[in-house]
Write an enzyme that holds these catalytic residues in place. Structure first.
Site, short mmCIF file in Angstrom:
data_model
loop_
_atom_site.label_atom_id
_atom_site.label_comp_id
_atom_site.label_asym_id
_atom_site.label_seq_id
_atom_site.Cartn_x
_atom_site.Cartn_y
_atom_site.Cartn_z
N TYR A 39 0.69 -1.37 -0.09
CA TYR A 39 -0.04 0.09 0.11
C TYR A 39 0.74 1.23 -0.05
CZ TYR A 39 -4.77 -2.36 1.01
OH TYR A 39 -5.63 -2.98 0.81
N SER B 252 -3.49 -6.49 -7.32
CA SER B 252 -3.37 -5.39 -6.20
C SER B 252 -3.93 -5.72 -5.05
CB SER B 252 -4.11 -4.10 -6.91
OG SER B 252 -5.32 -3.97 -6.45
N ASP B 253 -3.59 -4.83 -3.96
CA ASP B 253 -4.13 -4.92 -2.63
C ASP B 253 -5.45 -4.22 -2.95
OD1 ASP B 253 -4.66 -5.41 0.08
OD2 ASP B 253 -2.72 -5.02 0.44
N TRP B 254 -6.10 -4.21 -1.85
CA TRP B 254 -7.65 -3.95 -1.86
C TRP B 254 -7.78 -2.41 -1.84
CZ3 TRP B 254 -7.24 -8.42 -2.88
CH2 TRP B 254 -8.34 -9.41 -2.87
#
Length: 665
Positions: free
Chosen positions: A328, A369-371
């Site tokens: 992130y 991707s992360d959330w």
């Protein structure tokens, strides 16, 4: 009926993938695809029927009565994926690039007792999403039934593309909604820190093989783990999910994790579980330990230690991890290959994804991707208040690209190397970008094929269903529980044993704080209410913390701030009372963060650290029925002053630590 042939379009896709020499990877995205099957597999035919060719049966996924290449299990996964991509509409391709949340009926962020199949049908049929995280934590047979019901929804769609179902870790002790999960019925093992304390990849293999079998029995195909970030900032709240502070140890154990989950050393196998190693890269170096899920934690400073944070991934990449999840936070004052990094989060960094990960390190799998990285961070996300706290719908992490539109974020992410966008099913902005020519179909096809290859490699196109009765039988087997229980005991670290106070006497009187009386009684101890009557005392605690950001969704659920015990803390007061009564006392502490123990050290005769252990596991060590064999996977600072002056990116660099890396009796 003749054997199907690759279409010209599909052949062109494979050729383009193999020969392209542009910003995208030159090699086709083979996730260690196994050889095509030669024997008739079992077919799952709940919705559509089979086709018979040459005496063999194939699932008629598109229900046209003809054998397409993508339906032919004799073909290699890459061929099948290219053929499928050639048949897909633009909308179907865009949906493939989304990794959404399986909708739960009347639940928060997917947490519920059952899936909302009507809502799922809209996601599958209208938005064409076929990858989802599950957050159900119901009994094994019930979860298996829900997985089957969800797969039936997908099987009925035009091309019959099966769902890939992912999960956060669910075999450990920590639970933070949206970051880690808690299973029901699955075996319970120490956090990854416990495996780091034991230093032996064989234990990681033992765990991974059990967890892999449990996941597949539940209908889960993708592990959003392991977490290979380095725990270099002791205040960081996500350290329990790591293998500790040292890159070399993390690399070895990370490789073992990937091998065990994916089914072998040669990458993803048909009975494996995709691993998505995270978070690429530098996530653990967050100033003050503030986490990147939050607006106030949107920066990290790996700086001159960036190479160590990268090296932590070496073993997992060598084992051909099927997925990588970027971190992130924006990495400040950091260089890669002698160039300053663009001040955007890794999910938008072509330097870190296409450059370092794919071109330099040769990675060929899926980048997920992360959330919520494409979502807008609204006022409740930036600065929530008591009156307007951050809600689930306010979660967004577009760090470094806050000034871009959602559509522009999709484009930048794809150009940087993202294949799937996590935590979203917002397809319209990407559809608009493609229509406007901002993203080429060749680039989209590249990611579609990468996402589809593992579905074929795992056999999901033949049979995505599981047996509920078999799930009950496969999960929580006595032998597996015994293995997990053994490691809960052995992974503990004995830091202090003054006067050989351990083992405590069986059958003695014990005074407890933070431990269930029933557990002590089951161990044969007599529980007393008055500490002065006790033969010894046991105080169970977690690392101290403050609540610094109560209005942020994750800030209210994660530990932040101080690591030292103070008067008024239940554990501090209990230890002080036991000392005043002159009773031999053990502090049994769950080191979810590297606690500062200096203030309570004089109150203790025994300090027994754990990284996820039941009361029974702690008591067995205290009574000499089991031996703690662990060594510290990170240092314990001597003071908060030492914490404040250490470098968040540097492993084990505090001044004069109370217990160094590797400590343990």
């Amino acid at each position: 009926m003749k054997t199907a042939k690759l279409t010209a379009t599909a052949m062109a896709l494979i050729s383009a993938l193999a020969l392209t020499n542009c910003t995208y990877p030159a090699e086709p995205p083979v996730v260690a695809a196994p050889a095509p099957q030669s024997a008739q597999p079992q077919l799952g035919l709940r919705v559509k029927q089979a086709i018979t060719v040459d005496g063999l049966q194939f699932r008629d996924a598109d229900a046209d009565g003809e054998l397409a290449v993508y339906e032919d299990w004799r073909r290699a996964p890459l061929e099948r994926a290219a053929d499928l991509a050639a048949r897909m509409t633009t909308a179907e391709k865009v949906g493939t690039l989304m990794h959404s949340t399986m909708p739960g009926r009347d639940g928060l962020l997917g947490r519920a007792e059952t899936y909302d199949l009507e809502a799922l049908g809209k996601l599958v049929n209208d938005k064409h999403v076929t990858s989802f995280i599950t957050r159900l934590t119901i009994a094994p047979a019930l979860l298996a039934e829900q997985s089957n019901a969800a797969q039936e929804v997908a099987a009925a769609a035009r091309l019959g593309i099966p769902l890939t179902i992912s999960t956060d870790p669910r075999n450990h002790f920590s639970y933070v909604l949206g970051a880690s999960d808690a299973g029901t019925g699955t075996t319970q093992w120490p956090e990854l820190l416990g495996f780091a304390a034991l230093r032996d990849p064989a234990y990681v293999h033992e765990f991974g093989e059990v967890a892999r079998r449990e996941y597949r029995a539940l209908g889960i195909h993708m592990a959003l783990s392991p977490q290979l970030d380095l725990l270099t900032e002791p205040r960081w709240p996500r350290g329990s999910g790591t293998f500790g502070s040292q890159a070399a140890l993390t690399s070895v154990l990370g490789g073992a994790y990937v091998e065990a989950f994916q089914g072998g050393a040669d990458g993803l196998q048909s009975d494996g579980v995709m691993t998505v190693v995270k978070h690429w890269v530098g996530y653990g170096a967050q100033p003050e330990g503030f986490d990147g899920h939050n607006y106030y934690g949107r920066f990290a400073d790996p700086g001159q230690y960036m190479d160590q944070h990268i090296a932590a991934f070496d073993g997992a990449l060598k084992a051909q991890a099927a997925g990588v999840m970027p971190a992130y936070p924006v990495l400040r004052d950091t260089q890669v290959n002698g160039e300053d990094l663009e001040l955007v989060s890794p999910g938008f960094s072509a330097q870190l994804l296409e450059g370092l990960l794919r071109d330099d390190l040769g990675y060929r799998g899926v980048i997920l991707s992360d959330w919520a990285i494409t979502r807008d961070c609204n006022a409740r996300c930036v600065n929530p208040t008591d009156a307007k706290p951050q809600r689930p719908q306010d979660i967004a992490t577009p760090w470094g690209v806050e000034d871009l539109t959602v559509r522009q974020r999709y484009v930048k992410g794809l150009k940087a190397g993202i294949d799937q966008f996590g935590g979203t099913d917002d397809v319209e902005p990407l559809m608009e970008a493609i229509a406007a020519g901002e993203v080429t179909m060749a680039r989209v096809d590249q990611s579609v094929i990468r996402v589809m290859v593992p579905k074929f490699a795992l056999g999901l196109f033949e049979n995505p269903y599981v047996e509920p009765a078999a799930a009950t039988a496969a999960i929580g087997q006595a032998d597996d529980v015994a293995k997990a229980d053994r490691l809960q005991r052995e992974a503990q670290v004995l830091l202090r044993n003054e006067g050989n106070a351990l083992p405590f006497a069986a059958g003695a009187k014990v005074w407890l704080q933070g431990m269930a009386p029933e557990a002590a009684q089951a161990a044969g101890l007599q529980v007393v209410d008055n500490v002065a009557e006790a033969d010894f005392a046991i105080v169970r605690a977690e690392s101290p913390s403050d609540m610094l950001h109560p209005n942020h969704f994750f800030g209210s659920r994660q530990k932040e701030g101080r690591l030292n015990f103070q008067p008024g803390d239940p554990a501090y007061d209990a230890l002080s009372a036991a000392k005043a009564a002159n009773v031999p006392t053990m502090l049994a502490i769950f080191l979810d963060r590297p606690a500062v123990l200096t203030e309570v050290l004089p109150f203790t005769d025994v300090i027994l650290a754990n990284f996820g252990a039941s009361d029974a596991a702690v008591l067995d060590v205290a009574l000499g029925k089991a031996t703690a064999r662990g060594r510290m996977p990170f240092e314990l600072p001597r003071s908060m002053d030492a914490v404040l002056t250490q470098n968040p990116a540097a492993p084990d660099d505090s001044t004069d630590p109370l217990y160094p890396f590797g400590a343990g009796l």
